[in-house]
Design an enzyme around this catalytic site. Structure first.
Site, PDB file in Angstrom:
ATOM      1  N   CYS A 188       0.634  -1.263  -0.120  1.00  0.00           N
ATOM      2  CA  CYS A 188      -0.041   0.064  -0.056  1.00  0.00           C
ATOM      3  C   CYS A 188       1.078   1.357  -0.230  1.00  0.00           C
ATOM      4  O   CYS A 188       1.929   1.452   0.823  1.00  0.00           O
ATOM      5  CB  CYS A 188      -0.877   0.013   0.975  1.00  0.00           C
ATOM      6  SG  CYS A 188      -1.847   1.573   1.558  1.00  0.00           S
ATOM      7  N   CYS A 248       0.528   3.364   3.440  1.00  0.00           N
ATOM      8  CA  CYS A 248       1.244   2.612   4.641  1.00  0.00           C
ATOM      9  C   CYS A 248       2.238   1.369   4.621  1.00  0.00           C
ATOM     10  O   CYS A 248       2.515   1.087   5.936  1.00  0.00           O
ATOM     11  CB  CYS A 248       0.117   2.239   5.651  1.00  0.00           C
ATOM     12  SG  CYS A 248      -0.976   1.031   5.249  1.00  0.00           S
ATOM     13  N   CYS A 284      -7.090  -0.870   1.846  1.00  0.00           N
ATOM     14  CA  CYS A 284      -6.169  -1.315   2.931  1.00  0.00           C
ATOM     15  C   CYS A 284      -6.430  -1.886   4.132  1.00  0.00           C
ATOM     16  O   CYS A 284      -7.316  -0.704   4.676  1.00  0.00           O
ATOM     17  CB  CYS A 284      -5.105  -0.538   2.592  1.00  0.00           C
ATOM     18  SG  CYS A 284      -3.567  -0.589   3.882  1.00  0.00           S
ATOM     19  N   CYS A 318      -8.537  -5.695  -9.441  1.00  0.00           N
ATOM     20  CA  CYS A 318      -8.009  -4.506 -10.452  1.00  0.00           C
ATOM     21  C   CYS A 318      -7.589  -3.256  -9.639  1.00  0.00           C
ATOM     22  O   CYS A 318      -8.376  -2.664  -8.876  1.00  0.00           O
ATOM     23  CB  CYS A 318      -9.381  -4.207 -11.189  1.00  0.00           C
ATOM     24  SG  CYS A 318      -8.872  -3.027 -12.515  1.00  0.00           S
TER      25      CYS A 318
END
Length: 152
Positions: free
Chosen positions: A70, A73, A118, A141
Site C-alpha cells: 500500500c 502505509c 487497505c 483491479c
C-alpha cells in the site's frame, strides 16, 4: 507429554503466529497529514476513491519477483506470483495476502461493485471482478499509484 503441556504449547504457538495479524494497528491520519504524506495522485486514489487512467501505471509491465505494498502505509497486499496481465490497463491480481484487504459495496456507478481497501490505513485500491484466472476466478483491479513495488 501430558495434555496440559501439549495444549499450552500448541495454543501458545498458534497465538504467537497470529500475533502480527491480531495486533495490526490502524493508521489514522488527518486529511492534512495525508496530503503531506502522499503525492497528489496517491491522495486522489487512496483518500478520495479516485481512479487513474488505464495504461498509466509503470507497474503494468512489472515482471520481477517481489511484493506490492500500500502506498499509504506500506502494508504488503499482493505477492508478485498473484499478478497477471488482464489487458485492462491496470495492475491486476487473482488473490491477495490474507488479512491485508477490507471490502465494501460501492454504488458510485449505480450498479453495485465490490470495492477493496487497505486493512491498515483504509486507502482505496480498486474493485474486484469475477473475470480473473484460476484458481480464484477473481480479478483485483488495482490502481498503480496506490501501490509501491518492493523487489525481492
Amino acid at each position: 507429554m501430558n495434555r496440559r503441556f501439549f495444549l499450552t504449547f500448541t495454543l501458545g504457538g498458534c497465538l504467537v503466529g497470529l500475533k502480527p495479524l491480531l495486533s495490526m494497528e490502524k493508521l489514522v491520519l488527518t486529511e492534512t497529514e495525508w496530503k503531506a504524506k502522499l503525492t497528489e495522485e496517491e491522495y486522489y486514489i487512496l483518500r478520495q476513491s479516485g481512479t487513474e487512467r488505464p495504461g498509466t501505471s509503470v507497474l503494468n509491465n512489472e515482471k520481477r519477483n517481489g511484493v506490492y505494498q500500500c502506498a499509504g502505509c506500506d502494508l504488503p497486499l499482493f505477492n508478485s506470483d498473484m499478478k497477471f496481465d488482464s489487458g485492462t490497463g491496470w495492475p491486476s491480481f487473482f488473490d491477495y495476502i490474507p488479512n491485508s484487504l477490507g471490502f465494501k459495496t460501492d454504488f458510485k456507478i449505480v450498479i453495485p461493485r465490490k470495492e477493496y481497501h487497505c486493512a491498515r490505513c483504509g486507502g482505496h485500491h480498486g474493485h474486484v471482478f469475477k473475470d480473473g484466472p484460476e484458481p480464484t476466478g477473481l480479478r483485483y483491479c488495482n490502481n498503480g499509484f496506490a501501490l509501491n513495488f518492493i523487489p525481492s
